[in-house]
Design a protein around this motif. Structure first.
Motif, short mmCIF file in Angstrom:
data_model
loop_
_atom_site.label_atom_id
_atom_site.label_comp_id
_atom_site.label_asym_id
_atom_site.label_seq_id
_atom_site.Cartn_x
_atom_site.Cartn_y
_atom_site.Cartn_z
N UNK A 277 23.49 -7.16 11.66
CA UNK A 277 22.31 -8.02 11.78
C UNK A 277 21.31 -7.56 10.73
N UNK A 278 20.58 -8.54 10.16
CA UNK A 278 19.57 -8.23 9.15
C UNK A 278 18.20 -8.21 9.80
N UNK A 279 17.39 -7.22 9.45
CA UNK A 279 16.02 -7.13 9.98
C UNK A 279 15.05 -7.46 8.84
N UNK A 280 14.11 -8.37 9.11
CA UNK A 280 13.08 -8.73 8.13
C UNK A 280 11.71 -8.36 8.68
N UNK A 281 10.90 -7.74 7.86
CA UNK A 281 9.54 -7.48 8.30
C UNK A 281 8.60 -7.42 7.11
N UNK A 282 7.31 -7.63 7.35
CA UNK A 282 6.31 -7.58 6.29
C UNK A 282 5.01 -7.04 6.87
N UNK A 283 4.32 -6.23 6.09
CA UNK A 283 3.06 -5.66 6.54
C UNK A 283 2.24 -5.25 5.32
N UNK A 284 0.97 -5.59 5.28
CA UNK A 284 0.09 -5.12 4.21
C UNK A 284 -1.34 -5.12 4.70
N UNK A 285 -2.18 -4.27 4.11
CA UNK A 285 -3.57 -4.19 4.57
C UNK A 285 -4.47 -3.58 3.50
N UNK A 286 -5.79 -3.72 3.70
CA UNK A 286 -6.75 -3.10 2.76
C UNK A 286 -6.81 -1.58 2.95
N UNK A 287 -7.46 -0.87 2.04
CA UNK A 287 -7.44 0.60 2.05
C UNK A 287 -7.86 1.22 3.38
N UNK A 288 -7.10 2.23 3.76
CA UNK A 288 -7.36 3.00 4.98
C UNK A 288 -7.93 4.37 4.62
N UNK A 289 -7.78 4.76 3.35
CA UNK A 289 -8.24 6.08 2.94
C UNK A 289 -8.69 6.00 1.48
N UNK A 290 -9.34 7.03 1.00
CA UNK A 290 -9.94 7.00 -0.32
C UNK A 290 -8.96 7.21 -1.46
N UNK A 291 -7.94 8.01 -1.24
CA UNK A 291 -7.02 8.38 -2.31
C UNK A 291 -5.96 7.29 -2.52
N UNK A 292 -5.85 6.74 -3.75
CA UNK A 292 -4.91 5.62 -3.98
C UNK A 292 -3.45 5.97 -3.68
N UNK A 293 -3.00 7.17 -4.10
CA UNK A 293 -1.60 7.54 -3.83
C UNK A 293 -1.34 7.58 -2.33
N UNK A 294 -2.25 8.21 -1.59
CA UNK A 294 -2.05 8.32 -0.14
C UNK A 294 -2.13 6.95 0.54
#
Lengths: 351, 205
Positions: A60-77
């Motif tokens: 079975x194939x699982x599809x999901x999507x999730x995105x959001x605005x910054x949660x912390x100050x450091x871009x890498x993190x």
């Protein structure tokens, strides 16, 4: 050394706190027809973590999507946390991620594009650590920045772990401590101790990946990951979908260090009040329950742990395995019981 | 003498709540203080926090600003630690009895008279000490808690003076008015039954 760009200057609400209120969303979705298909074995009906499409008896194939605005100050993190959070839905379904696509909003005229490079590098590291590969992406020039993934994974159709398959007598396990929303809010107003904020970032960057083989070994059928609706919001969905009542011992729920102190100070994210309002019509809180703890149970989480419903007898062994696998705060936090046909109680919260 | 003022204008959540709690827990604040807020969400969350903790307050809207007059005379706000928690002593402003409101009107007979009696009952209740600890609304009684209800102002005042207002969520769902409830909080049968069981006296108007 050049000062890093602080992503938190771009947003008021970040991470999973930025979700639309569930009530608003539920009302809109009710109006839209979603035709069913026999191969879509997990769809929109139970508000599960991801969609699952049965290809054949083995896959079975699982599809999901999730995105959001910054949660912390450091871009890498931020990149790493957003990707970890997006991948989490695959793990919550008991699956293995294969490919991921980057989803990016970035204001090219306002922020140095090198910041975007750092965000994508964080995401790429999380995807690699999850055992998946990035296959492309899509970018929009937009403010404030947002980042996340669309992820495709696989699972055996008989081994899909759902959020609505708890059974009476099951034990409830939580794999990561609660309090990321409070600590991020506390950090933004300069009240969180640096080491406590650091611990919150580390827990948000930790993948739920190694919990999957442990769940599958114990034939777990029901779990969900804890994100914006808080522990109680996601437990509420599990109880409702399963037609049962979840009993949770508030004192057994692991908390991030510093979270309780911040709550005591009054540092309660606004989304925690929304989460409380969503569940309290069908939730009984024990008389005298610590108010701070009650609000922390509603604290919006970003890239939170898994809430696992497992056979009562397997719980202690699973917790020991989870601790050894890198989730030192994993704990049994409650049980699942029958609910009468005329009984509307979904959550029963003890001291 | 002017009342101490805490200015939380221009501050985003959860800063207004932090400032409110700090002023509540500081004996130097005096018996009452005014909290200035200019953000509707912050106002809603601070009011919810005060109501949950039995802190009496009243809110006046002035343009885009909310002026909350908060009383420190009630019970102490939660002071808990991670190690343990002692339930608060009972509020000094409310008694141990509760009121159950099961319909829009009071008594049987003419409904116009019954509605007048209900309004009179609630208006009088706020003058009599001690106030009830809780008021539960169920069946037709929930209709009194929605926007436009003739008794909404008196219920808001009772709520702001520390009376806990429990509104049956199954009932508001049944009548299709859950989104319109403007006072108190949505509750459930378990909590209401627990409150009835624990009350010293129950008044059914």
């Amino acid at each position: 050394m050049e000062k890093k760009f602080d992503l938190l200057t771009t947003v008021e609400y970040g991470g999973c706190s930025a979700k639309l209120p569930a009530r608003m969303l539920d009302a809109i979705l009710r109006e839209i027809p979603f035709p069913r298909h026999e191969s879509l074995i997990v769809g929109t009906e139970t508000s599960d973590d991801a969609a699952v499409w049965k290809l054949d008896d083995e896959t079975a194939i699982i599809h999901t999507v999730d995105f959001f605005p910054p949660i912390c100050g450091d871009p890498y993190e931020f990149g790493r946390i957003a990707a970890t959070n997006a991948l989490s839905d695959i793990f919550a379904m008991g699956g293995r991620p294969l490919t991921a696509l980057n989803l990016v909003s970035f204001p090219s005229a306002r922020i140095d594009v090198a910041v975007l490079g750092d965000i994508l590098r964080g995401g790429a590291d999380a995807v690699a650590a999850a055992g998946a590969v990035i296959g492309g992406g899509h970018t929009i020039d937009d403010f404030p920045p947002k980042y996340g993934l669309a992820v495709t994974g696989v699972v055996h159709p008989d081994r899909v772990i759902r959020n609505c398959a708890a059974r009476p007598g099951d034990a409830l396990i939580l794999t990561k401590p609660i309090g990321t929303g409070t600590l991020v809010a506390g950090h933004r107003i300069g009240e969180a101790a640096p080491e406590h904020y650091r611990a919150a970032l580390d827990t948000m960057m930790q993948l739920n990946r190694v919990a999957v083989p442990i769940m599958q070994e114990h034939r777990v059928r029901c779990a969900t990951d804890i994100t914006g609706f808080g522990l109680l919001g996601h437990a509420f969905g599990m109880a409702k979908g399963s037609g049962l009542t979840l009993e949770i011992r508030a004192s057994a729920v692991p908390l991030l260090p510093g979270a309780h102190g911040l709550t005591e100070m009054g540092c309660i994210p606004g989304a925690a009040f929304n989460n409380l309002k969503r569940v309290e019509g069908a939730t009984l809180f024990a008389e005298g329950l610590d108010y701070n703890r009650k609000m922390l149970l509603c604290d919006p989480q970003t890239s939170g742990g898994l809430l696992i419903s497992c056979l009562g007898g397997a719980a202690d062994g699973m917790v020991a395995q989870l601790k050894a696998a890198g989730y030192p705060h994993a704990a049994v936090i409650g049980t699942v019981r029958e609910r009468g046909a005329r009984d509307s109680l979904l959550l029963d919260i003890h001291q | 003498m002017t009342m101490p003022t805490v200015d939380a204008r221009g501050q985003l959540c959860p800063k207004p709540l932090i400032l409110a709690k700090k002023a509540l827990n500081d004996p130097a604040t005096g018996p009452e203080f005014i909290l200035l807020i200019d953000n509707a969400t912050a106002r809603e969350n601070v009011e919810r926090f005060l109501a949950d903790n039995g802190v009496p307050f009243r809110t006046a809207q002035k343009g885009n600003e909310y002026h909350l007059t908060v009383s420190r005379s009630g019970k102490a706000v939660t002071a808990s630690t991670e190690e343990g928690y002692c339930p608060d002593s009972p509020a000094t402003t409310t008694g141990t009895h509760m009121v159950c409101i099961t319909g829009e009107t009071m008594g049987r007979g003419d409904d116009t008279l019954g509605a007048m009696l209900m309004k009179g009952f609630l208006d009088t209740m706020k003058e009599i000490e001690p106030l009830p600890r809780r008021i539960a609304f169920y069946n037709g009684g929930v209709k009194l808690t929605v926007a436009g209800s003739p008794v909404l102002p008196v219920l808001q005042e009772l709520g702001s003076r520390g009376v806990e207002l429990l509104v049956c969520g199954n009932c508001t769902d049944f009548y299709g008015i859950t989104g319109q409830v403007a006072v108190g909080r949505i509750s459930n049968g378990y909590e209401i039954l627990g409150a009835i069981t624990g009350a010293s006296k129950i008044i059914y108007p």
